[in-house]
Design a protein around this motif. Sequence first.
Motif, mmCIF file in Angstrom:
data_model
loop_
_atom_site.group_PDB
_atom_site.id
_atom_site.type_symbol
_atom_site.label_atom_id
_atom_site.label_comp_id
_atom_site.label_asym_id
_atom_site.label_seq_id
_atom_site.Cartn_x
_atom_site.Cartn_y
_atom_site.Cartn_z
ATOM 1 N N GLY A 215 0.795 -1.216 0.000
ATOM 2 C CA GLY A 215 0.000 0.000 0.000
ATOM 3 C C GLY A 215 0.831 1.270 0.000
ATOM 4 O O GLY A 215 0.389 2.327 0.488
ATOM 5 N N ILE A 216 2.029 1.180 -0.578
ATOM 6 C CA ILE A 216 2.944 2.327 -0.613
ATOM 7 C C ILE A 216 2.814 3.036 -1.959
ATOM 8 O O ILE A 216 2.887 2.410 -3.018
ATOM 9 C CB ILE A 216 4.394 1.884 -0.391
ATOM 10 C CG1 ILE A 216 4.539 1.170 0.946
ATOM 11 C CG2 ILE A 216 5.361 3.056 -0.509
ATOM 12 C CD1 ILE A 216 5.892 0.516 1.151
ATOM 13 N N SER A 217 2.633 4.330 -1.932
ATOM 14 C CA SER A 217 2.612 5.147 -3.153
ATOM 15 C C SER A 217 3.997 5.708 -3.402
ATOM 16 O O SER A 217 4.629 6.265 -2.479
ATOM 17 C CB SER A 217 1.596 6.299 -3.020
ATOM 18 O OG SER A 217 0.283 5.797 -2.884
ATOM 19 N N VAL A 218 4.497 5.549 -4.615
ATOM 20 C CA VAL A 218 5.810 6.070 -4.992
ATOM 21 C C VAL A 218 5.612 7.190 -5.991
ATOM 22 O O VAL A 218 5.103 6.967 -7.089
ATOM 23 C CB VAL A 218 6.695 4.956 -5.583
ATOM 24 C CG1 VAL A 218 8.056 5.509 -5.966
ATOM 25 C CG2 VAL A 218 6.839 3.813 -4.603
ATOM 26 N N ARG A 219 5.990 8.415 -5.610
ATOM 27 C CA ARG A 219 5.810 9.568 -6.479
ATOM 28 C C ARG A 219 7.060 10.423 -6.434
ATOM 29 O O ARG A 219 7.636 10.647 -5.379
ATOM 30 C CB ARG A 219 4.602 10.403 -6.035
ATOM 31 C CG ARG A 219 3.271 9.652 -6.059
ATOM 32 C CD ARG A 219 2.142 10.519 -5.571
ATOM 33 N NE ARG A 219 0.885 9.775 -5.525
ATOM 34 C CZ ARG A 219 -0.260 10.294 -5.056
ATOM 35 N NH1 ARG A 219 -0.284 11.544 -4.610
ATOM 36 N NH2 ARG A 219 -1.355 9.552 -5.050
ATOM 37 N N ASP A 220 7.478 10.913 -7.595
ATOM 38 C CA ASP A 220 8.636 11.811 -7.659
ATOM 39 C C ASP A 220 8.136 13.262 -7.785
ATOM 40 O O ASP A 220 7.082 13.514 -8.358
ATOM 41 C CB ASP A 220 9.522 11.460 -8.864
ATOM 42 C CG ASP A 220 10.140 10.078 -8.690
ATOM 43 O OD1 ASP A 220 10.452 9.709 -7.542
ATOM 44 O OD2 ASP A 220 10.281 9.367 -9.706
#
Length: 220
Positions: A215-220
């Motif tokens: 449930g981890i969101s990865v956003r740059d």
Amino acid sequence: MPKIPALVAPSFDRPPLDDLDRGDPSQLTPRASLEGLSFRDLRLDGLDLESADLALCRVVGVRAPEVSLRYANVTESAWSGWDVPILRAARASWRDLEIEGTRSGSVEAYESTWNGVHFVNCRLGFVNLRGAHLQDIAFTDCTIDELDLGQSKVTRFAAPGTRISQLIVEQSTLQHVDLRGADLEGLTGLSALRGATISSLQLQQLAPLLAADRGISVRD
């Protein structure tokens, strides 16, 4: 931090298949009991070996739309050059079996027991091993569209040089499962990967799936 046990590779005993007698295709029937026979170049409308016992047998060159090995007991044998769109082998028992150069669109082997089974240079579509007990298993230089190991117990497994488009391991129990040599394109059941070994490159490739699973969101 707990010590990680050393990885143990699958091991195989090559079947002793010298001086075999030539078998007759008429012997290949359901519930047959065959030992020390060689069969070659079988062109059949279908092959039914349900509940058969095959020991020390070599079967080379089978072309049939469907082969049934449901409930069959196969030991110390070798198969090669099979072209079988549908292979039904549910609840079968295979021990010390080498399978080489085989093509099959569907391998139905759920709830089977395999011990010392080695696939080499095979092209397989959907391989259903759900609920199976697998020990000392390898797929070497194979191509597999979908390999379903869901709810299976897998001990000492490797897939060197094998491309697996979709690997399913949900609710599986894995021990000494070496995925480092495999080209994994998709994976279902990340939470069941405990007991598997992957490479650092595979870890990078699986990172988005691992993040989504947690449930981890990865956003740059």
